[in-house]
Motif scaffolding. Structure first.
Motif, short mmCIF file in Angstrom:
data_model
loop_
_atom_site.label_atom_id
_atom_site.label_comp_id
_atom_site.label_asym_id
_atom_site.label_seq_id
_atom_site.Cartn_x
_atom_site.Cartn_y
_atom_site.Cartn_z
N PHE A 1 4.87 -8.36 -7.32
CA PHE A 1 3.49 -8.69 -6.93
C PHE A 1 2.52 -7.68 -7.54
N LEU A 2 2.86 -6.40 -7.40
CA LEU A 2 1.99 -5.34 -7.92
C LEU A 2 1.89 -5.38 -9.45
N GLU A 3 3.00 -5.69 -10.11
CA GLU A 3 2.98 -5.80 -11.57
C GLU A 3 2.09 -6.96 -12.00
N ASN A 4 2.21 -8.09 -11.33
CA ASN A 4 1.39 -9.26 -11.67
C ASN A 4 -0.09 -8.98 -11.49
N GLY A 5 -0.43 -8.06 -10.57
CA GLY A 5 -1.82 -7.69 -10.34
C GLY A 5 -2.29 -6.54 -11.20
N GLY A 6 -1.43 -6.07 -12.10
CA GLY A 6 -1.82 -4.99 -13.01
C GLY A 6 -1.86 -3.62 -12.36
N MET A 7 -1.14 -3.45 -11.24
CA MET A 7 -1.19 -2.17 -10.54
C MET A 7 -0.01 -1.26 -10.83
N VAL A 8 1.05 -1.80 -11.40
CA VAL A 8 2.21 -1.01 -11.81
C VAL A 8 2.76 -1.58 -13.11
N ARG A 9 3.51 -0.73 -13.81
CA ARG A 9 4.26 -1.16 -14.99
C ARG A 9 5.74 -0.93 -14.66
N LEU A 10 6.56 -1.94 -14.92
CA LEU A 10 7.98 -1.86 -14.62
C LEU A 10 8.79 -1.76 -15.90
N LEU B 1 0.83 -1.20 0.00
CA LEU B 1 0.00 0.00 0.00
C LEU B 1 0.87 1.25 0.00
N CYS B 2 1.92 1.26 0.81
CA CYS B 2 2.82 2.41 0.87
C CYS B 2 3.43 2.68 -0.50
N LEU B 3 3.87 1.64 -1.17
CA LEU B 3 4.45 1.79 -2.51
C LEU B 3 3.44 2.39 -3.48
N LEU B 4 2.23 1.84 -3.48
CA LEU B 4 1.20 2.36 -4.40
C LEU B 4 0.86 3.80 -4.09
N ASP B 5 0.77 4.14 -2.82
CA ASP B 5 0.45 5.52 -2.44
C ASP B 5 1.55 6.48 -2.90
N LEU B 6 2.80 6.11 -2.68
CA LEU B 6 3.91 6.95 -3.13
C LEU B 6 3.92 7.09 -4.65
N LEU B 7 3.73 5.99 -5.34
CA LEU B 7 3.74 6.01 -6.81
C LEU B 7 2.58 6.84 -7.35
N TRP B 8 1.44 6.76 -6.70
CA TRP B 8 0.26 7.54 -7.10
C TRP B 8 0.54 9.03 -6.95
N CYS C 1 -3.63 3.18 -8.94
CA CYS C 1 -4.08 4.44 -8.35
C CYS C 1 -5.42 4.27 -7.65
N GLU C 2 -6.28 3.45 -8.21
CA GLU C 2 -7.58 3.18 -7.58
C GLU C 2 -7.40 2.45 -6.25
N VAL C 3 -6.45 1.52 -6.19
CA VAL C 3 -6.17 0.82 -4.94
C VAL C 3 -5.60 1.80 -3.91
N ALA C 4 -4.65 2.63 -4.33
CA ALA C 4 -4.05 3.61 -3.42
C ALA C 4 -5.08 4.58 -2.87
N ALA C 5 -6.06 4.93 -3.69
CA ALA C 5 -7.10 5.88 -3.28
C ALA C 5 -8.20 5.22 -2.45
N GLY C 6 -8.15 3.90 -2.32
CA GLY C 6 -9.18 3.20 -1.56
C GLY C 6 -10.44 2.94 -2.33
N VAL D 1 9.31 2.52 -12.10
CA VAL D 1 7.96 2.04 -11.79
C VAL D 1 6.94 3.11 -12.12
N HIS D 2 5.90 2.70 -12.85
CA HIS D 2 4.81 3.60 -13.22
C HIS D 2 3.50 3.00 -12.69
N PRO D 3 2.73 3.77 -11.94
CA PRO D 3 1.44 3.24 -11.47
C PRO D 3 0.45 3.16 -12.63
N THR D 4 -0.39 2.16 -12.59
CA THR D 4 -1.47 2.05 -13.57
C THR D 4 -2.73 2.66 -12.96
N GLU D 5 -3.76 2.78 -13.76
CA GLU D 5 -5.03 3.29 -13.25
C GLU D 5 -5.53 2.41 -12.11
N ARG D 6 -5.40 1.10 -12.29
CA ARG D 6 -5.81 0.15 -11.23
C ARG D 6 -5.02 0.40 -9.95
#
Length: 101
Positions: free
Chosen positions: A57-66, A18-25, A82-87, A75-80
């Motif tokens: 793990f996040l890349e396999n779930g479609g949440m980041v692009r490496l 979650l911390c990684l996604l939030d920072l990337l977002w 960002c949606e996870v990071a935003a809750g 690392v680039h966040p995907t729309e998915r």
């Protein structure tokens, strides 16, 4: 590893994700080297290996692009992601964010 150690490890990894996604977002991307230092103020003492494992793990779930550039992983966040990071989206294996003000 006993049950308590497994539970602590799982909670640590879910929180780090979650911390990684939030920072990337908020940053619109970063690299694995920077992320080691960026997660530290949030209580995560992580190695590049830890960061890369969770980014995988996040890349396999479609949440980041490496993008692998030599020894660096950009690392680039995907729309998915960002949606996870935003809750807005709940994904098993990632801690849910606290409500924002």
């Amino acid at each position: 590893m006993n049950d308590l150690q497994r539970m602590v490890s799982t909670l640590w990894r879910e929180g780090l994700r979650l911390c990684l996604l939030d920072l990337l977002w908020r940053l619109h991307g970063a690299n694995d080297f920077m992320l080691v230092d960026l997660v530290a103020p949030y209580g995560f003492k992580a190695t590049r290996g830890n960061i890369r494992a969770e980014l995988s793990f996040l890349e396999n779930g479609g949440m980041v692009r490496l993008d692998h550039l030599g020894d660096l992983v950009v690392v680039h966040p995907t729309e998915r992601g960002c949606e996870v990071a935003a809750g807005l989206l709940v994904v098993h294996g990632i801690r849910r964010p606290e409500p924002r003000d």
